[in-house]
Design a protein around this motif. Sequence first.
Motif, PDB file in Angstrom:
ATOM      1  N   GLY A 295     -15.154  -1.951   9.300  1.00  0.00           N
ATOM      2  CA  GLY A 295     -14.683  -0.075   8.646  1.00  0.00           C
ATOM      3  C   GLY A 295     -15.774   0.141   8.933  1.00  0.00           C
ATOM      4  O   GLY A 295     -15.447   0.955   9.431  1.00  0.00           O
TER       5      GLY A 295
ATOM      6  N   CYS B 155     -14.339   4.611   9.702  1.00  0.00           N
ATOM      7  CA  CYS B 155     -12.868   4.998   8.737  1.00  0.00           C
ATOM      8  C   CYS B 155     -12.675   4.452   7.309  1.00  0.00           C
ATOM      9  O   CYS B 155     -13.618   3.460   6.978  1.00  0.00           O
ATOM     10  CB  CYS B 155     -12.020   3.980   9.978  1.00  0.00           C
ATOM     11  SG  CYS B 155     -11.411   2.106   9.669  1.00  0.00           S
ATOM     12  N   GLU B 156     -12.002   4.842   7.031  1.00  0.00           N
ATOM     13  CA  GLU B 156     -11.696   4.264   5.565  1.00  0.00           C
ATOM     14  C   GLU B 156     -11.206   2.860   6.077  1.00  0.00           C
ATOM     15  O   GLU B 156      -9.686   2.213   6.716  1.00  0.00           O
ATOM     16  CB  GLU B 156     -10.241   4.395   4.939  1.00  0.00           C
ATOM     17  CG  GLU B 156      -9.601   4.517   3.116  1.00  0.00           C
ATOM     18  CD  GLU B 156      -8.814   5.255   2.563  1.00  0.00           C
ATOM     19  OE1 GLU B 156      -8.365   4.961   1.542  1.00  0.00           O
ATOM     20  OE2 GLU B 156      -7.999   5.723   3.654  1.00  0.00           O
ATOM     21  N   MET B 157     -11.303   1.300   4.816  1.00  0.00           N
ATOM     22  CA  MET B 157     -11.244   0.308   5.255  1.00  0.00           C
ATOM     23  C   MET B 157     -10.368  -0.029   3.602  1.00  0.00           C
ATOM     24  O   MET B 157     -10.642  -0.234   2.488  1.00  0.00           O
ATOM     25  CB  MET B 157     -11.751  -0.656   5.183  1.00  0.00           C
ATOM     26  CG  MET B 157     -11.392  -2.129   5.447  1.00  0.00           C
ATOM     27  SD  MET B 157     -10.671  -2.611   6.898  1.00  0.00           S
ATOM     28  CE  MET B 157     -10.624  -2.537   8.029  1.00  0.00           C
ATOM     29  N   ILE B 158      -8.937   0.021   4.076  1.00  0.00           N
ATOM     30  CA  ILE B 158      -7.806  -0.622   2.896  1.00  0.00           C
ATOM     31  C   ILE B 158      -7.895  -1.784   2.697  1.00  0.00           C
ATOM     32  O   ILE B 158      -7.168  -2.703   3.266  1.00  0.00           O
ATOM     33  CB  ILE B 158      -6.756   0.074   2.843  1.00  0.00           C
ATOM     34  CG1 ILE B 158      -7.100   1.533   2.705  1.00  0.00           C
ATOM     35  CG2 ILE B 158      -5.530  -0.104   1.942  1.00  0.00           C
ATOM     36  CD1 ILE B 158      -5.628   2.234   2.992  1.00  0.00           C
TER      37      ILE B 158
ATOM     38  N   ALA C 239       1.549   2.956   2.565  1.00  0.00           N
ATOM     39  CA  ALA C 239       0.559   3.958   3.728  1.00  0.00           C
ATOM     40  C   ALA C 239       1.999   4.292   4.500  1.00  0.00           C
ATOM     41  O   ALA C 239       3.077   3.527   5.236  1.00  0.00           O
ATOM     42  CB  ALA C 239      -0.313   2.900   3.923  1.00  0.00           C
TER      43      ALA C 239
ATOM     44  N   ILE D 160      -5.772  -0.850   7.626  1.00  0.00           N
ATOM     45  CA  ILE D 160      -5.572  -2.023   6.209  1.00  0.00           C
ATOM     46  C   ILE D 160      -6.374  -3.478   6.984  1.00  0.00           C
ATOM     47  O   ILE D 160      -5.288  -3.840   7.619  1.00  0.00           O
ATOM     48  CB  ILE D 160      -3.867  -1.597   5.992  1.00  0.00           C
ATOM     49  CG1 ILE D 160      -3.169  -0.686   5.496  1.00  0.00           C
ATOM     50  CG2 ILE D 160      -3.790  -3.353   4.619  1.00  0.00           C
ATOM     51  CD1 ILE D 160      -1.915  -0.425   5.634  1.00  0.00           C
TER      52      ILE D 160
ATOM     53  N   ALA E 271      -1.221   4.450   9.282  1.00  0.00           N
ATOM     54  CA  ALA E 271      -2.174   3.659   9.382  1.00  0.00           C
ATOM     55  C   ALA E 271      -2.656   2.451  10.156  1.00  0.00           C
ATOM     56  O   ALA E 271      -1.432   2.508  10.642  1.00  0.00           O
ATOM     57  CB  ALA E 271      -2.520   2.801   8.081  1.00  0.00           C
TER      58      ALA E 271
ATOM     59  N   PRO F 200      -6.565   5.781   8.673  1.00  0.00           N
ATOM     60  CA  PRO F 200      -7.508   4.899   7.934  1.00  0.00           C
ATOM     61  C   PRO F 200      -6.811   2.738   8.468  1.00  0.00           C
ATOM     62  O   PRO F 200      -5.585   2.777   9.063  1.00  0.00           O
ATOM     63  CB  PRO F 200      -7.289   4.319   6.493  1.00  0.00           C
ATOM     64  CG  PRO F 200      -5.701   5.297   6.488  1.00  0.00           C
ATOM     65  CD  PRO F 200      -5.989   6.260   7.901  1.00  0.00           C
TER      66      PRO F 200
ATOM     67  N   THR G 110       0.187  -1.238  -0.006  1.00  0.00           N
ATOM     68  CA  THR G 110      -0.193  -0.020   0.296  1.00  0.00           C
ATOM     69  C   THR G 110       0.635   1.487   0.060  1.00  0.00           C
ATOM     70  O   THR G 110       0.104   2.483  -0.491  1.00  0.00           O
ATOM     71  CB  THR G 110      -0.800   0.018   1.323  1.00  0.00           C
ATOM     72  OG1 THR G 110      -0.452   0.049   2.621  1.00  0.00           O
ATOM     73  CG2 THR G 110      -1.645  -1.281   1.325  1.00  0.00           C
TER      74      THR G 110
END
Length: 668
Positions: free
Chosen positions: A548, A553-556, A262, A534, A265, A532, A260
């Motif tokens: 998520g 929250c953003e779920m990657i 990132a 991951i 996270a 986020p 990712t």
Amino acid sequence: MAILLGVDTGGTYTDAVLIRDEEVVIASAKALTTRQDLAIGVGEAVRAVLAQSCVTAAEITMASLSTTLATNALVEGQGGRVALIYIGFRERDLDGHGLREALKGDPYIVLEGGHDHAGAQVTPLDEAALIAFLETHKTDVSGFAVAAQFGTRNPAHEVRAAELVTQITGRAVSASHQLSAKLNGPKRALTAVLNARLIGLTLRLIGRAEQVLADLGVTAPMMVVRGDGALISAAQARARPIETILSGPAASIVGARWMTGADMALVSDIGGTTTDVAMLKNGRPAIDPGGARVGPYRTMVEAVAMRTTGLGGDSEVHFTVDGLQGGVTLGPRRLLPVSLIAHEAEDVVLPALEQQLRSTTPGDHDARFVRAVQGIEAHGLAPRDAELLDRIGAKVWPLGNVLKSRLELGALKRLVERGLVQIAGATPSDAAHVLGRVNVWNGEAARMALELFGRRRTGAGVMLARDPLVMAQIIVDQLTHQSGLALLETAFAEDAQDFGLPEETLARHVLMQRGLGPHRGVIRIDTGLNVPVIGLGASADSYYPAVGALMGCEMILPEHAGVANAIGAVVGRVTMRRSGTITSPSEGRFRVHLHSGPEDFTASDAALTRLETALRQAAVSDAEAAGAGDIQIRVERDIRTAEAEARQVFVEATLTVEASGRPRMADG
């Protein structure tokens, strides 16, 4: 062109990936982990990626293994029977850091001996008592742990005890000074006990993995992922298996960063047995300064700062009654999913489930099955335990058909803890089959198992769930809730300095739980995450979108989230750290504490130079033994002084040398 092979052996699946030039995943595959012979699962996964990619085994330039088996064993309380040799301590010191609990009734001896803080001998080692103890237990344990008072300041008594263990018993021995350079004897002893308990498991895994790779034609040497995400040689992992706890989770963080990019996270990896959550900051996982924490144990192993919770796709589903209501909770023990054991033994499982459904009264052991794990030595079993293990034999049984009385439940528990027996029952994996989210094992067995589970009565006397679909959703909702708690606890641990309560208290506080709703009364409460997440693991796609949504929250979910551990196994670096201490037992005398014993100097600079030289040599030697090339060195000095009579007086110094480099590749 470099072709890298990564293998991860988990509680349920063994994953394999092939990566070209550390840039592109060219193939990935999964196979069931085969506890009775780990090589079967490893071989199936590796053959599958070779077939997918049309790469030959001889073209592989590096192979690396990560594993969650050591982590899972500690979370589930499993491992071999061991004996502790505790030198220079008192009986009550066994109660420190959960050492007595970790022994689980295994034998120990508290011996005369040990050194003081300056490394001077306090009392001679009682060799006669030690020899008698070893003669008594040389056949009924799989290994020995040795810990001596101030063994890191002078390891002489630990070294001598280890020599006698080898001479008299021939068993594996774990000496605490080889696992940590820090003080705190009971904690070092705990680490040595857990290391000794894991040796058999680790030797089987590494040995069989190396053998199957060689049989397939892989000539590149095999690496193993350590708990801090670094790579070590297979030989080093054999000597210190405790360092592989959190190996799989650490590899997943390295893999998450690689996939990712990132920088900031939370990384949450759900496996069959555990959920592992860690913080990625500035693109790097933090190292836990207190030592790796797994289940109830805080060890002295250097590892990523990670919270490991007994929550996974194969977690045991427990029925709970709170007042008139009924519900479920999950974990921490792993069960074989009913859908999986039916996939492997359909002729036993389906007829037993059908018979249990015809009964009008729910049974205590409905939808539960048992089988022995073949090929594991059973040292020191009590007669009742041995009789039950013999009765189980090599077949799959409905649990109620094996147990003759409630007294045998204790024997069954002990056999499970030793890793000799596996129990199958209702799990979230079965719920996912019933809901149609996965379809890899026996969905009909899963449906019948959840129908049986749903027949349990609440405090109000009503069935928990008449429909297996409803029961499945209850289980998955609970998994979502407990996953959210694991994320919240990790987040509060990061922000702990801002609060006066333990992170568990905050995460589970009723207001926090209401805020997950969110709560809209006179007070508005919103609970969520500001970074986020991951999501990793084979079942991440099934479970984590709902997590998520719960956490706001953003779920990657990366493309290769299901094999992140195997990816992380080959994209990491070899990193070796060696630490040492200098004390000042008297004015003008500076004592360097080395593995070979203490050395005294009259000048602090000379002592510092001697220690740094020794640590550099050891760290570089370890890195070279692990196969590192282009080694870089970093040195940290922590020198403590005190002011006395208007001048600075040397008190103590700790040096840490880190040697790091990428593994050298074999010629493909």
